[in-house]
Scaffold this motif. Structure first.
Motif, PDB file in Angstrom:
ATOM      1  N   ASP A   1     -11.152   8.918 -26.033  1.00 39.11           N
ATOM      2  CA  ASP A   1     -11.926   8.324 -24.652  1.00 39.11           C
ATOM      3  C   ASP A   1     -10.870   7.897 -23.629  1.00 39.11           C
ATOM      4  O   ASP A   1     -10.911   8.190 -22.475  1.00 39.11           O
ATOM      5  CB  ASP A   1     -12.816   7.284 -24.948  1.00 39.11           C
ATOM      6  N   VAL A   2      -9.650   7.394 -23.934  1.00 39.95           N
ATOM      7  CA  VAL A   2      -8.799   6.882 -23.246  1.00 39.95           C
ATOM      8  C   VAL A   2      -7.918   8.254 -22.639  1.00 39.95           C
ATOM      9  O   VAL A   2      -7.358   8.140 -21.514  1.00 39.95           O
ATOM     10  CB  VAL A   2      -7.554   6.035 -23.912  1.00 39.95           C
ATOM     11  N   ARG A   3      -7.684   9.233 -23.337  1.00 39.69           N
ATOM     12  CA  ARG A   3      -7.039  10.468 -23.121  1.00 39.69           C
ATOM     13  C   ARG A   3      -7.897  11.065 -21.852  1.00 39.69           C
ATOM     14  O   ARG A   3      -7.420  11.306 -20.787  1.00 39.69           O
ATOM     15  CB  ARG A   3      -7.029  11.440 -24.044  1.00 39.69           C
ATOM     16  N   ASP A   4      -9.196  11.008 -21.996  1.00 37.30           N
ATOM     17  CA  ASP A   4     -10.048  11.641 -20.826  1.00 37.30           C
ATOM     18  C   ASP A   4     -10.303  10.716 -19.741  1.00 37.30           C
ATOM     19  O   ASP A   4     -10.077  11.202 -18.501  1.00 37.30           O
ATOM     20  CB  ASP A   4     -11.445  11.724 -21.497  1.00 37.30           C
ATOM     21  N   HIS A   5      -9.777   9.345 -19.751  1.00 37.14           N
ATOM     22  CA  HIS A   5      -9.791   8.623 -18.735  1.00 37.14           C
ATOM     23  C   HIS A   5      -8.770   8.862 -17.823  1.00 37.14           C
ATOM     24  O   HIS A   5      -8.727   8.797 -16.779  1.00 37.14           O
ATOM     25  CB  HIS A   5     -10.158   7.157 -19.460  1.00 37.14           C
ATOM     26  N   ALA A   6      -7.438   9.028 -18.862  1.00 35.41           N
ATOM     27  CA  ALA A   6      -6.389   8.996 -18.050  1.00 35.41           C
ATOM     28  C   ALA A   6      -6.225  10.673 -17.215  1.00 35.41           C
ATOM     29  O   ALA A   6      -5.805  10.559 -16.059  1.00 35.41           O
ATOM     30  CB  ALA A   6      -5.038   9.318 -18.952  1.00 35.41           C
ATOM     31  N   ILE A   7      -6.815  11.714 -17.569  1.00 35.83           N
ATOM     32  CA  ILE A   7      -7.034  12.808 -16.959  1.00 35.83           C
ATOM     33  C   ILE A   7      -7.683  12.703 -15.771  1.00 35.83           C
ATOM     34  O   ILE A   7      -7.420  13.112 -14.697  1.00 35.83           O
ATOM     35  CB  ILE A   7      -7.601  13.902 -17.968  1.00 35.83           C
ATOM     36  N   ARG A   8      -8.771  11.914 -15.724  1.00 32.49           N
ATOM     37  CA  ARG A   8      -9.808  11.790 -14.691  1.00 32.49           C
ATOM     38  C   ARG A   8      -9.248  11.083 -13.741  1.00 32.49           C
ATOM     39  O   ARG A   8      -9.147  11.515 -12.527  1.00 32.49           O
ATOM     40  CB  ARG A   8     -11.171  11.005 -15.053  1.00 32.49           C
ATOM     41  N   GLU A   9      -8.331   9.964 -13.957  1.00 33.30           N
ATOM     42  CA  GLU A   9      -7.915   9.076 -12.994  1.00 33.30           C
ATOM     43  C   GLU A   9      -6.663   9.837 -12.476  1.00 33.30           C
ATOM     44  O   GLU A   9      -6.636   9.540 -11.099  1.00 33.30           O
ATOM     45  CB  GLU A   9      -7.309   7.695 -13.599  1.00 33.30           C
TER      46      GLU A   9
END
Length: 354
Positions: free
Chosen positions: A159-167
């Motif tokens: 979930d943190v990985r996906d958040h980093a990509i989105r940001e």
């Protein structure tokens, strides 16, 4: 030691940002020939080597910079990555800690420390915490989220990985690494068709034209799209065979030749199959995918073969219907000529799509 940055070094920094590394290195070599004590030029040169994965050269050039300016935080940061990639993890950790000591509010230093700590598997949770600290320090910096993404991968925090990509993409929609990761994720999602995979790979490749993995992914998706056109040819042959009843049992097939109305109706159905199955699909492809289709046809024998088979199979179906045959012998030959090799290669080239 001067505190102002020389114009040549500033120009080199701009060139590095544009990935024009050879030009940047030429400017830096010129500057260092004029003044070998310009520590900023040494650091910029180290960054060039880091981009080119010349990690031993990174260690050497940052060593020169730190000989002149031992308190330069940027030199310690770049040196951390060089030491880390050459397997000198103790020295890398010490370099990162020194960078943080010199500039405790520098998010770049904190990210470098997380990179150094990542060499010790039991300390991976610490890596993630350091990356989160860097994000809190600079939440509007796109580069800080790449460090968070790497830390999340180590810790399995998807979930943190996906958040980093989105940001990252929110702050920098052209970020090559984020588009590459997003493309891989979308392409691997269940139910994603070959057309959609080709489009996401094309978007990532536009941001990072040198990415071999994105090029391979795009080629694979385009080849799968081309393979799909052969099924249109198979369906066309089945429609033609059904209309003329090529293989009647007990002589219950329609009399030949078929009425022209029946043949035109079957030909119209084949036209509808191709209109919705291929023309409409390929016409709406983005420009990058259309170019990739043409490029793959030039480069890959199997891509050309599947296209030829789709054309030949469809022409055989049209010939079965367009000619007013009085005997089923020739149409049967045409049917198997179009269908047999196509079905065989559909099975044979399946491994090339994986």
């Amino acid at each position: 030691m001067t505190t102002a940055e020389h114009p040549l070094t500033e120009q080199a920094a701009a060139l590095i940002g544009l990935d024009r590394l050879d030009e940047a290195k030429a400017l830096l070599a010129r500057r260092l020939a004029e003044d070998p004590e310009d520590f900023r030029a040494w650091v910029r040169l180290a960054r060039c080597h880091l981009r080119e994965r010349g990690f031993e050269d990174v260690v050497t050039t940052t060593g020169e910079a730190l000989r002149i300016a031992p308190q330069d935080c940027d030199a310690w940061i770049v040196r951390t990555y060089g030491l880390r990639r050459t397997g000198r993890r103790d020295e890398a950790l010490a370099a990162a800690q020194e960078a943080v000591r010199i500039a405790p509010r520098s998010w770049q230093a904190v990210i470098a420390l997380s990179e150094a700590v990542s060499a010790w598997q039991p300390r991976w949770p610490e890596v993630l915490e350091l990356a989160r600290t860097a994000v809190r320090m600079a939440p509007e910096e796109p580069e800080v989220y790449q460090g968070l993404w790497k830390a999340a991968l180590l810790n399995g925090a998807f979930d943190v990985r996906d958040h980093a990509i989105r940001e990252t993409l929110r702050l920098d929609p052209t970020s090559a690494w984020a588009l590459r990761e997003l493309a891989e994720k979308q392409a691997a999602a269940p139910g994603t068709g070959s057309k959609r995979r080709a489009e996401v790979y094309a978007s990532a490749l536009a941001a990072d034209p040198g990415s071999d993995s994105m090029r391979m992914g795009l080629d694979r998706a385009v080849f799968q799209m081309l393979r799909g056109t052969r099924w249109l040819a198979v369906l066309s042959l089945v429609l033609a065979g059904a209309a003329i009843n090529l293989f009647p049992s007990d002589g219950d097939g329609p009399d030949l030749p078929l009425p022209i109305g029946t043949r035109l109706y079957a030909l119209a159905l084949i036209g509808v199959v191709w209109a919705f199955g291929a023309w409409r699909r390929y016409r709406k492809l983005r420009a990058g995918v259309q170019l990739s289709v043409r490029s793959l046809l030039r480069r890959m024998f199997w891509a050309r073969l599947v296209l030829v088979q789709a054309v030949v199979g469809t022409l055989c179906a049209v010939a079965v219907l367009a000619v007013p045959w009085t005997d089923r012998g020739v149409p049967q030959v045409l049917f198997w000529l179009g269908l047999g090799p196509t079905l065989l290669t559909i099975w044979f080239d399946r491994p090339r799509t994986r």
